[in-house]
Scaffold this motif. Structure first.
Motif, PDB file in Angstrom:
ATOM      1  N   GLY A  97       0.855  -1.187   0.000  1.00 17.67           N
ATOM      2  CA  GLY A  97       0.000   0.000   0.000  1.00 17.67           C
ATOM      3  C   GLY A  97       0.889   1.233   0.000  1.00 17.67           C
ATOM      4  O   GLY A  97       1.954   1.244  -0.632  1.00 17.67           O
ATOM      5  N   PHE A  98       0.462   2.237   0.733  1.00 19.95           N
ATOM      6  CA  PHE A  98       1.232   3.474   0.809  1.00 19.95           C
ATOM      7  C   PHE A  98       1.530   3.889   2.247  1.00 19.95           C
ATOM      8  O   PHE A  98       2.011   4.993   2.487  1.00 19.95           O
ATOM      9  CB  PHE A  98       0.491   4.601   0.084  1.00 19.95           C
ATOM     10  CG  PHE A  98       0.365   4.347  -1.403  1.00 19.95           C
ATOM     11  CD1 PHE A  98       1.416   4.647  -2.257  1.00 19.95           C
ATOM     12  CD2 PHE A  98      -0.785   3.790  -1.925  1.00 19.95           C
ATOM     13  CE1 PHE A  98       1.313   4.398  -3.622  1.00 19.95           C
ATOM     14  CE2 PHE A  98      -0.905   3.542  -3.289  1.00 19.95           C
ATOM     15  CZ  PHE A  98       0.159   3.850  -4.133  1.00 19.95           C
ATOM     16  N   ALA A  99       1.252   3.011   3.204  1.00 19.61           N
ATOM     17  CA  ALA A  99       1.385   3.351   4.620  1.00 19.61           C
ATOM     18  C   ALA A  99       2.821   3.652   5.041  1.00 19.61           C
ATOM     19  O   ALA A  99       3.037   4.441   5.969  1.00 19.61           O
ATOM     20  CB  ALA A  99       0.821   2.212   5.481  1.00 19.61           C
ATOM     21  N   ASP A 100       3.799   3.074   4.376  1.00 21.46           N
ATOM     22  CA  ASP A 100       5.192   3.283   4.776  1.00 21.46           C
ATOM     23  C   ASP A 100       5.794   4.575   4.225  1.00 21.46           C
ATOM     24  O   ASP A 100       6.956   4.884   4.501  1.00 21.46           O
ATOM     25  CB  ASP A 100       6.057   2.094   4.343  1.00 21.46           C
ATOM     26  CG  ASP A 100       5.724   0.822   5.109  1.00 21.46           C
ATOM     27  OD1 ASP A 100       5.073   0.910   6.170  1.00 21.46           O
ATOM     28  OD2 ASP A 100       6.115  -0.266   4.633  1.00 21.46           O
ATOM     29  N   ARG A 101       5.045   5.315   3.434  1.00 18.71           N
ATOM     30  CA  ARG A 101       5.453   6.634   2.926  1.00 18.71           C
ATOM     31  C   ARG A 101       6.751   6.592   2.122  1.00 18.71           C
ATOM     32  O   ARG A 101       7.548   7.521   2.139  1.00 18.71           O
ATOM     33  CB  ARG A 101       5.596   7.627   4.075  1.00 18.71           C
ATOM     34  CG  ARG A 101       4.346   7.803   4.887  1.00 18.71           C
ATOM     35  CD  ARG A 101       4.565   8.772   6.012  1.00 18.71           C
ATOM     36  NE  ARG A 101       3.369   8.872   6.830  1.00 18.71           N
ATOM     37  CZ  ARG A 101       3.212   9.746   7.798  1.00 18.71           C
ATOM     38  NH1 ARG A 101       4.178  10.602   8.069  1.00 18.71           N
ATOM     39  NH2 ARG A 101       2.109   9.769   8.498  1.00 18.71           N
ATOM     40  N   ILE A 102       6.974   5.530   1.383  1.00 14.35           N
ATOM     41  CA  ILE A 102       8.217   5.350   0.627  1.00 14.35           C
ATOM     42  C   ILE A 102       8.190   6.213  -0.627  1.00 14.35           C
ATOM     43  O   ILE A 102       7.237   6.169  -1.399  1.00 14.35           O
ATOM     44  CB  ILE A 102       8.412   3.863   0.261  1.00 14.35           C
ATOM     45  CG1 ILE A 102       8.575   3.038   1.534  1.00 14.35           C
ATOM     46  CG2 ILE A 102       9.585   3.686  -0.690  1.00 14.35           C
ATOM     47  CD1 ILE A 102       8.505   1.538   1.305  1.00 14.35           C
ATOM     48  N   VAL A 103       9.255   6.977  -0.827  1.00 14.06           N
ATOM     49  CA  VAL A 103       9.425   7.789  -2.033  1.00 14.06           C
ATOM     50  C   VAL A 103      10.602   7.224  -2.797  1.00 14.06           C
ATOM     51  O   VAL A 103      11.720   7.160  -2.280  1.00 14.06           O
ATOM     52  CB  VAL A 103       9.675   9.271  -1.685  1.00 14.06           C
ATOM     53  CG1 VAL A 103       9.926  10.086  -2.948  1.00 14.06           C
ATOM     54  CG2 VAL A 103       8.502   9.840  -0.888  1.00 14.06           C
ATOM     55  N   TRP A 104      10.387   6.807  -4.035  1.00 14.81           N
ATOM     56  CA  TRP A 104      11.440   6.228  -4.878  1.00 14.81           C
ATOM     57  C   TRP A 104      12.080   7.341  -5.689  1.00 14.81           C
ATOM     58  O   TRP A 104      11.400   8.158  -6.298  1.00 14.81           O
ATOM     59  CB  TRP A 104      10.841   5.163  -5.787  1.00 14.81           C
ATOM     60  CG  TRP A 104      11.792   4.524  -6.733  1.00 14.81           C
ATOM     61  CD1 TRP A 104      13.000   3.968  -6.443  1.00 14.81           C
ATOM     62  CD2 TRP A 104      11.616   4.345  -8.141  1.00 14.81           C
ATOM     63  NE1 TRP A 104      13.578   3.440  -7.563  1.00 14.81           N
ATOM     64  CE2 TRP A 104      12.749   3.673  -8.622  1.00 14.81           C
ATOM     65  CE3 TRP A 104      10.603   4.690  -9.018  1.00 14.81           C
ATOM     66  CZ2 TRP A 104      12.903   3.341  -9.963  1.00 14.81           C
ATOM     67  CZ3 TRP A 104      10.759   4.345 -10.338  1.00 14.81           C
ATOM     68  CH2 TRP A 104      11.899   3.680 -10.809  1.00 14.81           C
ATOM     69  N   THR A 105      13.380   7.381  -5.712  1.00 14.69           N
ATOM     70  CA  THR A 105      14.095   8.421  -6.472  1.00 14.69           C
ATOM     71  C   THR A 105      14.911   7.860  -7.612  1.00 14.69           C
ATOM     72  O   THR A 105      15.670   8.588  -8.245  1.00 14.69           O
ATOM     73  CB  THR A 105      15.008   9.240  -5.529  1.00 14.69           C
ATOM     74  OG1 THR A 105      15.970   8.348  -4.934  1.00 14.69           O
ATOM     75  CG2 THR A 105      14.196   9.944  -4.462  1.00 14.69           C
TER      76      THR A 105
END
Length: 108
Positions: A97-105
């Motif tokens: 999901g999106f709960a871990d707030r991961i931003v891929w660069t």
């Protein structure tokens, strides 16, 4: 802006009665399937824009409007709310999901 005439916009089912209750007489028609699906897509863009512009207090209500349009679109695709949730769950199981707030660069 949209693919329809300058007249009209898709509104919730009870809006004509609310207009009548206010002493006015609404002019409406029922869209055919193709127009309805197209107007739902336009409505989704409208509701998302309203959500993005909303302050913290009105954001939940605007997000509920987005969900209402998403459910209508799913229905037009033959997908009920339970099936839509199962699809969401399956995707979350596979990709997260999106709960871990991961931003891929990017990658190294």
């Amino acid at each position: 802006m949209n693919r329809h005439s300058a007249h009209g916009k898709l509104v919730r089912d009870r809006i004509p009665q609310i207009i009548r209750d206010a002493g006015e007489e609404p002019v409406t028609y029922e869209a055919d399937t193709e127009e309805y699906q197209s107007r739902l897509r336009d409505k989704l863009a409208e509701e998302v824009a309203e959500f993005l512009a909303a302050d913290e207090e009105s954001a939940p209500e605007e997000l509920a409007d987005v969900l209402e349009v998403v459910r209508a679109l799913a229905g037009e695709l033959g997908v009920g709310p339970d099936q839509l949730e199962k699809l969401r769950e399956a995707k979350a199981e596979e990709r997260g999901g999106f709960a871990d707030r991961i931003v891929w660069t990017g990658n190294r």
